[in-house]
Design a protein around this motif. Structure first.
Motif, short mmCIF file in Angstrom:
data_model
loop_
_atom_site.label_atom_id
_atom_site.label_comp_id
_atom_site.label_asym_id
_atom_site.label_seq_id
_atom_site.Cartn_x
_atom_site.Cartn_y
_atom_site.Cartn_z
N GLY A 41 0.82 -1.21 0.00
CA GLY A 41 0.00 0.00 0.00
C GLY A 41 0.85 1.26 0.00
O GLY A 41 2.07 1.24 0.27
N GLY A 42 0.20 2.36 -0.33
CA GLY A 42 0.89 3.62 -0.55
C GLY A 42 1.52 4.24 0.69
O GLY A 42 2.56 4.89 0.60
N GLU A 45 4.75 2.70 1.43
CA GLU A 45 5.65 3.09 0.33
C GLU A 45 6.28 4.45 0.62
O GLU A 45 7.49 4.64 0.50
CB GLU A 45 4.79 3.15 -0.95
N LYS A 194 11.63 1.08 -6.83
CA LYS A 194 10.43 1.04 -7.66
C LYS A 194 10.46 2.05 -8.80
O LYS A 194 9.80 1.85 -9.83
CB LYS A 194 9.20 1.30 -6.78
N ARG A 224 -3.30 -3.35 -5.15
CA ARG A 224 -3.79 -4.37 -4.21
C ARG A 224 -5.10 -4.91 -4.76
O ARG A 224 -5.81 -4.20 -5.48
CB ARG A 224 -4.09 -3.72 -2.85
N LYS A 229 -10.37 -0.62 -6.39
CA LYS A 229 -9.43 -0.51 -7.52
C LYS A 229 -10.08 -1.06 -8.79
O LYS A 229 -9.50 -1.01 -9.87
CB LYS A 229 -8.13 -1.27 -7.23
N GLY A 253 -0.73 -7.55 -8.60
CA GLY A 253 -1.16 -7.07 -7.28
C GLY A 253 -0.55 -7.90 -6.18
O GLY A 253 -0.08 -9.01 -6.41
N GLY A 254 -0.53 -7.33 -5.02
CA GLY A 254 -0.02 -8.06 -3.88
C GLY A 254 -0.97 -7.87 -2.72
O GLY A 254 -2.06 -7.33 -2.89
N LEU A 313 -0.79 6.25 -5.85
CA LEU A 313 0.64 6.33 -6.17
C LEU A 313 0.98 5.56 -7.43
O LEU A 313 1.94 5.88 -8.13
CB LEU A 313 1.48 5.78 -5.01
N THR A 314 0.19 4.54 -7.74
CA THR A 314 0.48 3.77 -8.95
C THR A 314 0.34 4.65 -10.19
O THR A 314 1.04 4.46 -11.17
CB THR A 314 -0.48 2.57 -9.08
N GLU A 317 3.56 6.76 -10.24
CA GLU A 317 4.71 5.92 -10.64
C GLU A 317 4.71 5.71 -12.16
O GLU A 317 5.74 5.80 -12.82
CB GLU A 317 4.63 4.56 -9.94
N1 UDP Z 1 2.19 -2.00 -4.96
C1 UDP Z 1 3.19 -2.94 -5.02
N2 UDP Z 1 2.87 -4.20 -5.36
C2 UDP Z 1 1.61 -4.56 -5.65
C3 UDP Z 1 0.58 -3.60 -5.59
C4 UDP Z 1 0.90 -2.31 -5.24
O1 UDP Z 1 4.36 -2.65 -4.76
O2 UDP Z 1 1.40 -5.73 -5.95
C5 UDP Z 1 2.56 -0.62 -4.60
C6 UDP Z 1 2.35 0.36 -5.73
O3 UDP Z 1 3.44 0.32 -6.62
C7 UDP Z 1 2.23 1.67 -4.95
C8 UDP Z 1 1.52 1.23 -3.68
O4 UDP Z 1 1.75 -0.16 -3.54
O5 UDP Z 1 3.51 2.17 -4.61
C9 UDP Z 1 0.02 1.47 -3.77
O6 UDP Z 1 -0.26 2.80 -3.51
P1 UDP Z 1 -1.60 3.47 -4.04
O7 UDP Z 1 -1.61 4.85 -3.51
O8 UDP Z 1 -1.68 3.32 -5.52
O9 UDP Z 1 -2.78 2.60 -3.44
P2 UDP Z 1 -3.13 2.04 -1.96
O10 UDP Z 1 -2.76 0.58 -2.01
O11 UDP Z 1 -2.35 2.82 -0.97
O12 UDP Z 1 -4.60 2.21 -1.88
#
Ligand code: UDP
Length: 407
Positions: A41-42, A45, A194, A224, A229, A253-254, A313-314, A317
């Motif tokens: 999650g952001g 990050e 990243k 995620r 999303k 996704g993770g 953040l995606t 990025e």
């Molecule tokens: N992210 C990741 N792996 C994944 C999914 C998301 O590293 O499988 C990272 C993504 O690159 C970003 C952050 O998690 O840096 C997600 O931040 P975002 O603000 O887009 O969404 P949030 O998950 O905080 O709602």
């Protein structure tokens, strides 16, 4: 180790000088951040990059993580969903559990601070138990609270009102609160694993390892597995595109340790993708930063079809990597995507499909948008600007009641 000066070639030496001057006045202040996960999650990050930098700049900065059991995270995910507008029911027993887990954490925490930044609702209740441990408490909301469920917000508002200030990502999220509200945009670190520049060979290696052939244009969403999303909406859009144009969809996704809904949404995604060989769903570990970097750079078009989004953040990025992004016209995404300039804003799977086809047929336009997108991120959404905002906020807090503060 990355140092502040390493950012000078990207943002210019004046920005670095300004940050050093601001930090000088806050030297040795104890600055504590608290959130609910170290990975995924952001928020994690941003903190993983901002905390070491703030330390380097002379503030004694630490990052604490609230611990909880599965029931606690179910309650806090329900808060999250409710703040983003879903109808949820929370029983008094669940709320009591939320408060009790916060109390338990408070008993274990040993920190004392000048400034505390509490991220999102999970640790918000700590202020009720630990008020005297810090001079100044700020609540940082990363969620899209443009249309919160009022019953849940009423409960949380009583807690948040105790803070000295709060921070939201955009004006539309500001609330009726009895303290100053600051608007601070999140940010990405251009020097992190990243986002750093990588070679075409490194990109190929990652794609080979993940079994992705680059024989057709790649459309990508990294997120995620979370219903906001809208991964299923992305699949619907892709199926519409695939009828007319050959291309591939990667949904990467993770999981985040503070998000218990991931497995359910992942199952829904797998079901929606069934029978479509051109969709690849990747379940990545939370530290797959290099892989995400390579995927974003390999993609022709990046989608972030959220239906609610605190910031996204995606999106940042992808834009930093010079990609045109097609994003849901919600929350922080609209701050980033200037429709028709740095990408496209969409309101439905059909709209998303239309824009994917549009860009697949216009590669020069996609490239031009990508260039503008990168420059827009450089100017507005890099970590140096985010740290400047935090330091400015602390400077204001250092001078309560001052009529003039020279920055
Ligand atoms: N992210 C990741 N792996 C994944 C999914 C998301 O590293 O499988 C990272 C993504 O690159 C970003 C952050 O998690 O840096 C997600 O931040 P975002 O603000 O887009 O969404 P949030 O998950 O905080 O709602």
């Amino acid at each position: 180790m990355v140092t502040l000066n390493d950012y000078a070639p990207i943002v210019g030496p004046e920005v670095i000088g300004q940050l050093q001057r601001l930090a000088e006045r806050l030297k040795d202040r104890r600055f504590v951040h608290i959130n609910s996960t170290r990975t995924g999650g952001g928020v994690a990050e941003i903190l993983s990059r901002a905390v070491p930098l703030l330390n380097q700049m002379g503030l004694t900065t630490t990052w604490e993580v609230i611990q909880g059991d599965p029931t606690f995270f179910e309650v806090t995910k329900a808060f999250h969903n409710a703040l983003q507008g879903h109808e949820v029911r929370l029983s008094p027993a669940q709320l009591q559990h939320y408060e009790e887990v916060n109390r338990e954490n408070a008993r274990k925490f040993t920190w004392e601070a000048d400034y505390v930044l509490v991220h999102d609702p999970q640790p918000a209740f700590l202020i009720k138990v630990m008020r005297e441990r810090a001079r100044h408490w700020v609540w940082r909301c990363h969620i899209d609270v443009s249309r919160p469920n009022l019953k849940v917000w009423k409960y949380l508002r009583e807690i948040v009102s105790r803070y000295d200030a709060s921070i939201f990502s955009m004006a539309q999220f500001a609330q009726n609160l009895p303290h100053p509200q600051y608007l601070i945009r999140p940010s990405i670190d251009p020097l992190s694993e990243k986002n750093r520049e990588i070679t075409p060979e490194e990109i190929d290696q990652v794609l080979n390892r993940l079994g992705i052939e680059r024989d057709r244009p790649l459309v990508l969403q990294v997120s995620r597995f979370d219903s906001f999303k809208d991964p299923v909406g992305v699949i619907q859009a892709f199926r519409m595109v695939r009828k007319h144009v050959p291309c591939k969809l990667i949904l990467a996704g993770g999981e985040a340790t503070d998000d218990p809904e991931g497995p359910r949404i992942f199952a829904e995604v797998m079901e929606a993708a069934e029978g479509e060989p051109d969709i690849q769903v990747l379940l990545l570990p939370p530290d797959a930063h290099h892989e995400v970097n390579a995927l974003q750079r390999a993609a022709d078009i990046i989608v972030q079809k959220s239906t609610r989004e605190g910031f996204g953040l995606t999106v940042t990025e992808a834009m930093w990597k010079g990609k045109p992004v097609i994003g849901g016209a919600v929350g922080g995404i609209v701050l980033q995507i200037r429709d028709y300039h740095t990408g496209f804003l969409v309101h439905s799977p059909e709209g998303c499909a239309f824009r994917i086809r549009y860009l697949l047929h216009r590669p020069e336009m996609a490239q031009r948008m990508g260039r503008l997108a990168r420059e827009f991120v450089r100017q507005h959404f890099l970590i140096t600007r985010n740290i400047r905002d935090y330091l400015t906020l602390l400077t204001l807090a250092e001078n309560p009641g001052s009529r003039t503060i020279e920055l």
